[in-house]
Scaffold this motif. Structure first.
Motif, PDB file in Angstrom:
ATOM      1  N   VAL A  21      66.040 -11.144 -23.841  1.00  0.00           N
ATOM      2  CA  VAL A  21      65.038 -11.148 -22.766  1.00  0.00           C
ATOM      3  C   VAL A  21      63.820 -10.339 -23.172  1.00  0.00           C
ATOM      4  O   VAL A  21      62.676 -10.755 -22.977  1.00  0.00           O
ATOM      5  N   ARG A  22      64.042  -9.175 -23.780  1.00  0.00           N
ATOM      6  CA  ARG A  22      62.926  -8.322 -24.202  1.00  0.00           C
ATOM      7  C   ARG A  22      62.068  -9.028 -25.238  1.00  0.00           C
ATOM      8  O   ARG A  22      60.835  -9.049 -25.137  1.00  0.00           O
ATOM      9  N   VAL A  23      62.711  -9.622 -26.240  1.00  0.00           N
ATOM     10  CA  VAL A  23      61.979 -10.312 -27.306  1.00  0.00           C
ATOM     11  C   VAL A  23      61.224 -11.513 -26.741  1.00  0.00           C
ATOM     12  O   VAL A  23      60.059 -11.743 -27.078  1.00  0.00           O
ATOM     13  N   ALA A  24      61.864 -12.278 -25.856  1.00  0.00           N
ATOM     14  CA  ALA A  24      61.209 -13.438 -25.241  1.00  0.00           C
ATOM     15  C   ALA A  24      59.987 -13.016 -24.428  1.00  0.00           C
ATOM     16  O   ALA A  24      59.012 -13.761 -24.337  1.00  0.00           O
ATOM     17  N   ALA A  25      60.036 -11.803 -23.870  1.00  0.00           N
ATOM     18  CA  ALA A  25      58.906 -11.284 -23.091  1.00  0.00           C
ATOM     19  C   ALA A  25      57.822 -10.698 -23.998  1.00  0.00           C
ATOM     20  O   ALA A  25      56.762 -10.295 -23.520  1.00  0.00           O
ATOM     21  N   GLY A  26      58.092 -10.632 -25.306  1.00  0.00           N
ATOM     22  CA  GLY A  26      57.111 -10.095 -26.241  1.00  0.00           C
ATOM     23  C   GLY A  26      56.959  -8.590 -26.164  1.00  0.00           C
ATOM     24  O   GLY A  26      55.912  -8.051 -26.522  1.00  0.00           O
ATOM     25  N   LEU A  27      58.006  -7.900 -25.726  1.00  0.00           N
ATOM     26  CA  LEU A  27      57.928  -6.450 -25.572  1.00  0.00           C
ATOM     27  C   LEU A  27      58.602  -5.736 -26.742  1.00  0.00           C
ATOM     28  O   LEU A  27      59.771  -5.998 -27.032  1.00  0.00           O
ATOM     29  N   PRO A  28      57.885  -4.827 -27.406  1.00  0.00           N
ATOM     30  CA  PRO A  28      58.567  -3.978 -28.380  1.00  0.00           C
ATOM     31  C   PRO A  28      59.473  -2.998 -27.624  1.00  0.00           C
ATOM     32  O   PRO A  28      59.294  -2.770 -26.423  1.00  0.00           O
ATOM     33  N   GLN A  29      60.442  -2.424 -28.314  1.00  0.00           N
ATOM     34  CA  GLN A  29      61.389  -1.525 -27.641  1.00  0.00           C
ATOM     35  C   GLN A  29      60.709  -0.379 -26.918  1.00  0.00           C
ATOM     36  O   GLN A  29      61.128  -0.024 -25.821  1.00  0.00           O
ATOM     37  N   ASP A  30      59.682   0.206 -27.517  1.00  0.00           N
ATOM     38  CA  ASP A  30      59.063   1.368 -26.870  1.00  0.00           C
ATOM     39  C   ASP A  30      58.412   0.988 -25.542  1.00  0.00           C
ATOM     40  O   ASP A  30      58.516   1.719 -24.557  1.00  0.00           O
ATOM     41  N   GLU A  31      57.763  -0.165 -25.490  1.00  0.00           N
ATOM     42  CA  GLU A  31      57.131  -0.599 -24.237  1.00  0.00           C
ATOM     43  C   GLU A  31      58.189  -0.972 -23.200  1.00  0.00           C
ATOM     44  O   GLU A  31      58.045  -0.657 -22.020  1.00  0.00           O
ATOM     45  N   ALA A  32      59.247  -1.640 -23.638  1.00  0.00           N
ATOM     46  CA  ALA A  32      60.316  -2.014 -22.713  1.00  0.00           C
ATOM     47  C   ALA A  32      61.002  -0.766 -22.156  1.00  0.00           C
ATOM     48  O   ALA A  32      61.301  -0.692 -20.959  1.00  0.00           O
ATOM     49  N   ALA A  33      61.240   0.228 -23.010  1.00  0.00           N
ATOM     50  CA  ALA A  33      61.876   1.463 -22.557  1.00  0.00           C
ATOM     51  C   ALA A  33      61.018   2.152 -21.507  1.00  0.00           C
ATOM     52  O   ALA A  33      61.524   2.602 -20.472  1.00  0.00           O
ATOM     53  N   GLU A  34      59.713   2.211 -21.748  1.00  0.00           N
ATOM     54  CA  GLU A  34      58.810   2.837 -20.780  1.00  0.00           C
ATOM     55  C   GLU A  34      58.806   2.059 -19.466  1.00  0.00           C
ATOM     56  O   GLU A  34      58.885   2.639 -18.384  1.00  0.00           O
ATOM     57  N   LEU A  35      58.725   0.741 -19.557  1.00  0.00           N
ATOM     58  CA  LEU A  35      58.735  -0.113 -18.370  1.00  0.00           C
ATOM     59  C   LEU A  35      59.997   0.098 -17.540  1.00  0.00           C
ATOM     60  O   LEU A  35      59.950   0.130 -16.312  1.00  0.00           O
ATOM     61  N   CYS A  36      61.120   0.289 -18.230  1.00  0.00           N
ATOM     62  CA  CYS A  36      62.407   0.411 -17.549  1.00  0.00           C
ATOM     63  C   CYS A  36      62.759   1.844 -17.155  1.00  0.00           C
ATOM     64  O   CYS A  36      63.716   2.071 -16.417  1.00  0.00           O
ATOM     65  N   GLY A  37      62.008   2.813 -17.663  1.00  0.00           N
ATOM     66  CA  GLY A  37      62.281   4.205 -17.313  1.00  0.00           C
ATOM     67  C   GLY A  37      63.449   4.818 -18.070  1.00  0.00           C
ATOM     68  O   GLY A  37      64.150   5.679 -17.537  1.00  0.00           O
ATOM     69  N   VAL A  38      63.664   4.355 -19.312  1.00  0.00           N
ATOM     70  CA  VAL A  38      64.727   4.920 -20.155  1.00  0.00           C
ATOM     71  C   VAL A  38      64.123   5.301 -21.492  1.00  0.00           C
ATOM     72  O   VAL A  38      63.003   4.920 -21.811  1.00  0.00           O
ATOM     73  N   SER A  39      64.881   6.031 -22.290  1.00  0.00           N
ATOM     74  CA  SER A  39      64.386   6.429 -23.609  1.00  0.00           C
ATOM     75  C   SER A  39      64.550   5.278 -24.608  1.00  0.00           C
ATOM     76  O   SER A  39      65.398   4.398 -24.436  1.00  0.00           O
ATOM     77  N   VAL A  40      63.742   5.317 -25.666  1.00  0.00           N
ATOM     78  CA  VAL A  40      63.853   4.305 -26.730  1.00  0.00           C
ATOM     79  C   VAL A  40      65.235   4.376 -27.392  1.00  0.00           C
ATOM     80  O   VAL A  40      65.860   3.324 -27.603  1.00  0.00           O
ATOM     81  N   PRO A  41      65.748   5.580 -27.715  1.00  0.00           N
ATOM     82  CA  PRO A  41      67.087   5.612 -28.315  1.00  0.00           C
ATOM     83  C   PRO A  41      68.163   4.992 -27.411  1.00  0.00           C
ATOM     84  O   PRO A  41      69.062   4.312 -27.894  1.00  0.00           O
ATOM     85  N   PHE A  42      68.054   5.212 -26.089  1.00  0.00           N
ATOM     86  CA  PHE A  42      69.034   4.613 -25.179  1.00  0.00           C
ATOM     87  C   PHE A  42      68.938   3.091 -25.236  1.00  0.00           C
ATOM     88  O   PHE A  42      69.953   2.400 -25.352  1.00  0.00           O
ATOM     89  N   LEU A  43      67.718   2.554 -25.157  1.00  0.00           N
ATOM     90  CA  LEU A  43      67.544   1.102 -25.192  1.00  0.00           C
ATOM     91  C   LEU A  43      68.050   0.544 -26.517  1.00  0.00           C
ATOM     92  O   LEU A  43      68.713  -0.500 -26.551  1.00  0.00           O
ATOM     93  N   ASN A  44      67.790   1.244 -27.602  1.00  0.00           N
ATOM     94  CA  ASN A  44      68.258   0.808 -28.912  1.00  0.00           C
ATOM     95  C   ASN A  44      69.781   0.735 -28.957  1.00  0.00           C
ATOM     96  O   ASN A  44      70.366  -0.251 -29.415  1.00  0.00           O
ATOM     97  N   ARG A  45      70.446   1.777 -28.463  1.00  0.00           N
ATOM     98  CA  ARG A  45      71.922   1.786 -28.441  1.00  0.00           C
ATOM     99  C   ARG A  45      72.460   0.687 -27.532  1.00  0.00           C
ATOM    100  O   ARG A  45      73.444   0.022 -27.864  1.00  0.00           O
ATOM    101  N   LEU A  46      71.809   0.485 -26.405  1.00  0.00           N
ATOM    102  CA  LEU A  46      72.234  -0.548 -25.463  1.00  0.00           C
ATOM    103  C   LEU A  46      72.136  -1.929 -26.105  1.00  0.00           C
ATOM    104  O   LEU A  46      73.071  -2.737 -26.024  1.00  0.00           O
ATOM    105  N   GLU A  47      71.025  -2.211 -26.774  1.00  0.00           N
ATOM    106  CA  GLU A  47      70.839  -3.509 -27.414  1.00  0.00           C
ATOM    107  C   GLU A  47      71.830  -3.726 -28.558  1.00  0.00           C
ATOM    108  O   GLU A  47      72.184  -4.868 -28.853  1.00  0.00           O
ATOM    109  N   ARG A  48      72.275  -2.656 -29.183  1.00  0.00           N
ATOM    110  CA  ARG A  48      73.243  -2.782 -30.276  1.00  0.00           C
ATOM    111  C   ARG A  48      74.680  -2.858 -29.758  1.00  0.00           C
ATOM    112  O   ARG A  48      75.618  -2.968 -30.537  1.00  0.00           O
ATOM    113  N   GLY A  49      74.839  -2.791 -28.433  1.00  0.00           N
ATOM    114  CA  GLY A  49      76.172  -2.943 -27.852  1.00  0.00           C
ATOM    115  C   GLY A  49      77.028  -1.703 -27.898  1.00  0.00           C
ATOM    116  O   GLY A  49      78.246  -1.783 -27.802  1.00  0.00           O
ATOM    117  N   LYS A  50      76.389  -0.558 -28.023  1.00  0.00           N
ATOM    118  CA  LYS A  50      77.158   0.680 -28.036  1.00  0.00           C
ATOM    119  C   LYS A  50      77.653   0.955 -26.611  1.00  0.00           C
ATOM    120  O   LYS A  50      76.884   0.896 -25.663  1.00  0.00           O
TER     121      LYS A  50
END
Length: 95
Positions: A21-50
């Motif tokens: 969904v993030r990639v389809a929206a054209g959002l890099p992780q840092d922008e998506a994390a800011e939009l969602c109110g979470v940290s980039v490391p959290f979003l990264n771990r979430l996307e990797r299925g941790k």
């Protein structure tokens, strides 16, 4: 047209959906994390299925990216059903 529904069986399934969904929206992780109110490391771990116990943060990401999580409770279980949550037994995974 409605989006395809996906069964969520693991943290990796959720991460793959969020990344798609993030990639389809054209959002890099840092922008998506800011939009969602979470940290980039959290979003990264979430996307990797941790696995994560930070459900509030997972829900923030889903809301921020417009991903709906619908809870579908099981049908009421009959007293003579082969498995019963009322009796504390787990439903059979093979069914």
């Amino acid at each position: 047209m409605a989006a395809a529904q996906r069964r969520l069986d693991s943290a990796r399934d959720l991460g793959n959906c969020i990344r798609a969904v993030r990639v389809a929206a054209g959002l890099p992780q840092d922008e998506a994390a800011e939009l969602c109110g979470v940290s980039v490391p959290f979003l990264n771990r979430l996307e990797r299925g941790k696995p994560s116990v930070q459900l509030d943060s997972v829900l923030k990401v889903c809301r921020g990216l417009g991903i709906s999580i619908d809870l579908v409770p099981p049908e009421p279980l009959a007293e003579n059903a082969p498995t019963s949550l009322k009796r504390g037994r787990k439903p059979d995974a093979a069914r």
